[in-house]
Design a protein around this motif. Structure first.
Motif, PDB file in Angstrom:
ATOM      1  N   ILE A 103       0.822  -1.208   0.000  1.00 39.25           N
ATOM      2  CA  ILE A 103       0.000   0.000   0.000  1.00 39.25           C
ATOM      3  C   ILE A 103       0.858   1.261   0.000  1.00 39.25           C
ATOM      4  O   ILE A 103       1.823   1.383   0.761  1.00 39.25           O
ATOM      5  N   LEU A 104       0.520   2.180  -0.899  1.00 38.00           N
ATOM      6  CA  LEU A 104       1.136   3.500  -0.924  1.00 38.00           C
ATOM      7  C   LEU A 104       0.041   4.500  -0.588  1.00 38.00           C
ATOM      8  O   LEU A 104      -0.961   4.608  -1.283  1.00 38.00           O
ATOM      9  N   LEU A 105       0.272   5.219   0.520  1.00 41.65           N
ATOM     10  CA  LEU A 105      -0.806   6.020   1.097  1.00 41.65           C
ATOM     11  C   LEU A 105      -0.397   7.492   1.106  1.00 41.65           C
ATOM     12  O   LEU A 105       0.700   7.831   1.523  1.00 41.65           O
ATOM     13  N   VAL A 106      -1.285   8.344   0.624  1.00 33.24           N
ATOM     14  CA  VAL A 106      -1.044   9.782   0.701  1.00 33.24           C
ATOM     15  C   VAL A 106      -2.030  10.348   1.704  1.00 33.24           C
ATOM     16  O   VAL A 106      -3.218  10.038   1.651  1.00 33.24           O
ATOM     17  N   GLU A 107      -1.569  11.135   2.642  1.00 33.85           N
ATOM     18  CA  GLU A 107      -2.463  11.600   3.697  1.00 33.85           C
ATOM     19  C   GLU A 107      -2.147  13.010   4.177  1.00 33.85           C
ATOM     20  O   GLU A 107      -1.009  13.436   4.218  1.00 33.85           O
ATOM     21  N   GLN A 108      -3.207  13.726   4.559  1.00 39.57           N
ATOM     22  CA  GLN A 108      -3.058  14.966   5.329  1.00 39.57           C
ATOM     23  C   GLN A 108      -3.047  14.623   6.810  1.00 39.57           C
ATOM     24  O   GLN A 108      -2.403  15.275   7.609  1.00 39.57           O
ATOM     25  N   ASN A 109      -3.793  13.575   7.137  1.00 41.42           N
ATOM     26  CA  ASN A 109      -3.904  13.143   8.523  1.00 41.42           C
ATOM     27  C   ASN A 109      -2.627  12.389   8.897  1.00 41.42           C
ATOM     28  O   ASN A 109      -2.578  11.173   8.961  1.00 41.42           O
ATOM     29  N   ALA A 110      -1.556  13.176   9.160  1.00 36.64           N
ATOM     30  CA  ALA A 110      -0.227  12.597   9.336  1.00 36.64           C
ATOM     31  C   ALA A 110      -0.179  11.630  10.518  1.00 36.64           C
ATOM     32  O   ALA A 110       0.485  10.593  10.463  1.00 36.64           O
ATOM     33  N   ASN A 111      -0.910  11.960  11.556  1.00 39.51           N
ATOM     34  CA  ASN A 111      -0.898  11.142  12.773  1.00 39.51           C
ATOM     35  C   ASN A 111      -1.339   9.713  12.475  1.00 39.51           C
ATOM     36  O   ASN A 111      -0.609   8.742  12.729  1.00 39.51           O
ATOM     37  N   MET A 112      -2.527   9.587  11.892  1.00 44.61           N
ATOM     38  CA  MET A 112      -3.046   8.266  11.559  1.00 44.61           C
ATOM     39  C   MET A 112      -2.139   7.547  10.563  1.00 44.61           C
ATOM     40  O   MET A 112      -1.832   6.370  10.713  1.00 44.61           O
ATOM     41  N   ALA A 113      -1.713   8.303   9.548  1.00 44.91           N
ATOM     42  CA  ALA A 113      -0.930   7.687   8.481  1.00 44.91           C
ATOM     43  C   ALA A 113       0.380   7.128   9.026  1.00 44.91           C
ATOM     44  O   ALA A 113       0.753   5.989   8.716  1.00 44.91           O
ATOM     45  N   LEU A 114       1.065   7.906   9.850  1.00 45.21           N
ATOM     46  CA  LEU A 114       2.379   7.462  10.360  1.00 45.21           C
ATOM     47  C   LEU A 114       2.220   6.302  11.331  1.00 45.21           C
ATOM     48  O   LEU A 114       3.074   5.420  11.410  1.00 45.21           O
ATOM     49  N   LYS A 115       1.122   6.298  12.102  1.00 40.26           N
ATOM     50  CA  LYS A 115       0.892   5.172  13.021  1.00 40.26           C
ATOM     51  C   LYS A 115       0.678   3.880  12.253  1.00 40.26           C
ATOM     52  O   LYS A 115       1.003   2.801  12.726  1.00 40.26           O
ATOM     53  N   THR A 116       0.103   3.997  11.073  1.00 40.52           N
ATOM     54  CA  THR A 116      -0.209   2.811  10.276  1.00 40.52           C
ATOM     55  C   THR A 116       0.983   2.353   9.440  1.00 40.52           C
ATOM     56  O   THR A 116       1.166   1.162   9.211  1.00 40.52           O
ATOM     57  N   ALA A 117       1.798   3.321   9.010  1.00 39.65           N
ATOM     58  CA  ALA A 117       2.791   3.026   7.980  1.00 39.65           C
ATOM     59  C   ALA A 117       4.045   2.366   8.525  1.00 39.65           C
ATOM     60  O   ALA A 117       4.456   2.605   9.660  1.00 39.65           O
ATOM     61  N   ASP A 118       4.664   1.522   7.670  1.00 40.69           N
ATOM     62  CA  ASP A 118       5.983   0.976   7.995  1.00 40.69           C
ATOM     63  C   ASP A 118       7.051   2.022   7.712  1.00 40.69           C
ATOM     64  O   ASP A 118       8.082   2.065   8.361  1.00 40.69           O
ATOM     65  N   ARG A 119       6.769   2.839   6.685  1.00 45.31           N
ATOM     66  CA  ARG A 119       7.773   3.785   6.244  1.00 45.31           C
ATOM     67  C   ARG A 119       7.078   5.062   5.805  1.00 45.31           C
ATOM     68  O   ARG A 119       5.976   5.017   5.264  1.00 45.31           O
ATOM     69  N   GLY A 120       7.704   6.207   6.074  1.00 41.71           N
ATOM     70  CA  GLY A 120       7.076   7.465   5.690  1.00 41.71           C
ATOM     71  C   GLY A 120       8.042   8.395   4.996  1.00 41.71           C
ATOM     72  O   GLY A 120       9.257   8.341   5.218  1.00 41.71           O
ATOM     73  N   TYR A 121       7.509   9.191   4.089  1.00 43.70           N
ATOM     74  CA  TYR A 121       8.292  10.230   3.413  1.00 43.70           C
ATOM     75  C   TYR A 121       7.559  11.548   3.601  1.00 43.70           C
ATOM     76  O   TYR A 121       6.355  11.612   3.432  1.00 43.70           O
TER      77      TYR A 121
END
Lengths: 232, 458
Positions: free
Chosen positions: A185-203
């Motif tokens: 999954i490649l996820l683009v988000e404004q909701n950084a909090n949720m996205a980073l908690k879910t993601a293995d890796r972030g940019y």
């Protein structure tokens, strides 16, 4: 699995993406976060083939897919859940799902069952016109529709857009569940909090450039990210 | 699995329905021969308006459905239908004028540049093989020529959206019409003159050696062709292609993201729609016994558009239903609007027809308006006003019925079209959905069964 090299995208004279390089490893959740206009959506649209890059290459499992048409890219196994859901409002839920599998010519029975198991709500509303669903249900449908093409990589553009926090939590639970079942999954988000908690890796993207990289946890605790995106 | 069974059942019901319709058409057409002479009502005589309406209705419903495929199901607003009909009609006419008649038809140009005729290739119009094969092949080629032109014009034009596409296709239709009237093309198109002596629907009547008609099939033939074509369109719409068309109509961005090739599918829909418009044009040439470019004006496209809008954009059965209603009104029921009629005799049929239509329009219209007001805010005075106007109009009608003699003030040639303009305004303002919306007739008929199906999936 998916490799982006020095990608540049221009809209007329404006360079929206100014040479970014990143990688999406197999079976992981990778997120791109950033403010409005950072170039997140443009990146996704370019990978999906909706926009042609000015420079740079995109590789899927070693195969160059730069500049292919959107339908070719979908058939290679990359599918996108567009921003703002974009379900087909006058078609039924089932028809929406079938359109998701448009490029496949085999039996859909199992996949429809799979999507209905992931989203029991959709099964209840199978005959309903998609336009009459609530925002959260439409987002579920958009995700389910994307899954119907049996993607290797699913790209999601702002799945939390305009949804209540409790619904957002549900959507992210589903994202994790889908990922566990083998979809990258490649996820683009404004909701950084949720996205980073879910993601293995972030940019972190800023005005078309990647300024920070790290695992989800690292970025969550990073002071700059906290200040700019988490508001704490 | 449930789905498959259901669609199979639907197909059987559909086929049965089609068979019944075709049988009824044959029966209706031949009733005048079956019934004892003298007891045949005027309406069933072969020259009756009824059969004109049925034939034209069959032709127009095919064209309307082809337009609906493009406008209603793919969401491409095109106004080129008359142009594609013209291509079909001319292709058909040019290829079917008997070789022996070419010199008379093309007398201004000293004969035709096309020195063969399809029916003649198979043994002539008078033999069954020559007629059926020649005519069918010419109709098919008419469709193909229309589709080919659609492809060529579609390459630049389909990049346009909504209004711009409509303008471009409308322009295309006008240009085609001008080209076919161009003198230097005379040896092929007969210039601005009509191409006559082509096989028509009447050629399909079966006659005995003396030329007396044994079995009339002149209405059956257009019905058969139109039904076959419409069935093909319905099957296309229900296939995955049809689903892709609908997806493009609903949301181009999402459709593209799902891997639907927009350009390819728009072109496909455009060409298929034009193909059937071309077939419709060939049938229309058979219906009017000739091909003449000046008939295929934008007015004709508007007629078709009117039908599609009244029937409901996105409903095949709506288009068919609206076609027959429209054609019947235009050719038959509302004809009396075109002549300054004095309703002298109290029992004159047109007088009764007028009174019935007037009463229905007034009562229906006012009831609808009052109902709409009730749903809105409680503006009693508006309802009262509408009610008063309705009562006044009905009072006038009653007085008219009692006194029995009146020349209606507005009726004269062309007033029919005014009535149609008013109808389309009313439809657009109050019934934007048309008669059936985007539902099909079967959806409404079997609504209860479908609901039961919904319950079962829960």
């Amino acid at each position: 699995m998916l490799k982006i090299d020095e990608l540049k995208v221009r809209y007329g004279g404006i360079e929206a993406v100014k040479g970014i390089t990143f990688e999406v490893p197999e079976r992981q959740i990778v997120t791109l976060i950033g403010a409005n206009g950072a170039g997140k959506s443009t990146t996704l649209r370019t990978i999906a083939g909706l926009v042609k890059p000015a420079h740079g290459r995109i590789h899927l499992q070693g195969e160059d897919i730069t500049g292919l048409s959107p339908d070719r890219i979908v058939s290679k196994g990359i599918t996108m859940v567009p921003e703002g859901r974009h379900v087909f409002p006058d078609l039924t839920v089932l028809e929406n799902l079938k359109i998701g599998a448009y490029l496949r010519h085999d039996d859909l029975e199992d996949d429809i069952k799979w999507v209905y198991d992931l989203f029991p709500r959709l099964k209840e509303r199978s005959w309903q016109a998609a336009g009459t669903l609530s925002g959260g249900e439409q987002q579920m449908l958009a995700v389910g529709r994307a899954l119907m093409s049996r993607p290797k990589i699913m790209m999601m553009d702002e799945p939390s857009l305009g949804l209540a926090p409790i619904v957002v939590k549900g959507i992210f639970d589903i994202i994790r569940e889908i990922n566990k079942q083998g979809v990258t999954i490649l996820l683009v988000e404004q909701n950084a909090n949720m996205a980073l908690k879910t993601a293995d890796r972030g940019y972190v993207l800023e005005t078309g450039r990647i300024t920070l990289t790290g695992s989800g946890q690292e970025l969550l605790t990073n002071e700059d990210v906290k200040k700019a995106y988490l508001g704490t | 699995m449930i789905q498959d069974q259901k669609s199979k059942k639907g197909a059987v019901t559909g086929l049965l329905f089609i068979a019944i319709v075709l049988l009824l058409v044959v029966l209706l057409e031949n009733l005048s021969a079956i019934l004892p002479a003298g007891s045949v009502p005027a309406v069933l005589m072969p020259t009756s308006q009824l059969f004109t309406v049925l034939k034209k209705g069959a032709v127009y419903s095919l064209v309307a459905v082809s337009m609906n495929l493009l406008n209603g199901f793919t969401g491409l607003f095109s106004l080129g239908q008359a142009g594609f009909m013209l291509l079909g009609a001319y292709t058909y006419a040019i290829l079917t004028v008997p070789v022996s008649a070419k010199d008379t038809v093309y007398y201004l140009y000293g004969g035709s540049a096309v020195n063969f005729s399809l029916p003649d290739l198979f043994g002539g119009v008078d033999t069954p093989a020559g007629l059926i094969l020649g005519v069918l092949l010419a109709i098919l080629l008419g469709g193909c020529v229309a589709a080919l032109f659609a492809y060529l014009i579609g390459l630049p034009v389909l990049r346009l959206k909504s209004d711009y596409l409509a303008i471009a296709t409308l322009g295309f239709a006008e240009i085609i019409r001008a080209i076919f009237q161009w003198q230097p093309l005379g040896p092929v198109t007969n210039g601005a003159n009509m191409i006559t002596q082509i096989p028509t629907f009447n050629n399909f009547n079966i006659t005995d050696a003396n030329g007396t008609v044994i079995l009339r099939l002149s209405t059956f033939f257009p019905f058969l062709i139109a039904i076959i074509c419409i069935v093909v369109i319905v099957m296309l719409i229900n296939s995955s292609y049809g689903r892709a068309f609908k997806a493009i109509r609903e949301d181009e961005i999402a459709a593209e993201a799902m891997g639907i090739n927009l350009a390819k599918h728009k072109m496909l829909s455009f060409c298929i729609s034009s193909f059937f418009a071309g077939v419709g044009g060939a049938l229309f040439a058979m219906f009017v016994n000739n091909a003449q470019a000046k008939v295929y004006t934008s007015t004709m496209t508007y007629e078709i558009l009117l039908i599609v809008v009244i029937g409901g954009i996105g409903s095949i059965s709506g288009s068919c239903l609206a076609t027959f209603l429209y054609v019947a009104c235009a050719e038959w029921w509302l004809r009396f609007l075109d002549s300054a009629t004095t309703f002298a005799s109290p029992t004159a049929p047109n007088r009764i027809a007028f009174m019935v239509i007037f009463a229905v329009v007034v009562i229906g219209g006012s009831a609808l308006l009052i109902h709409r007001e009730r749903r809105g805010s409680n503006q009693v005075w508006k309802q009262t006003l509408v009610g008063l106007v309705a009562i006044l109009l009905l009072g006038w009608l009653a007085w008219f019925a009692a006194t029995g003699e009146l020349t209606l003030p507005l009726l004269r040639t062309g007033f029919r079209m005014v009535a149609f303009s008013i109808i389309i305004m009313v439809v657009v303002l109050f019934f934007r959905q048309g008669m059936l919306g985007d539902k099909e007739f079967s959806d409404i008929l079997f609504a209860r069964r479908r609901n039961a199906g919904k319950e079962a999936t829960k």
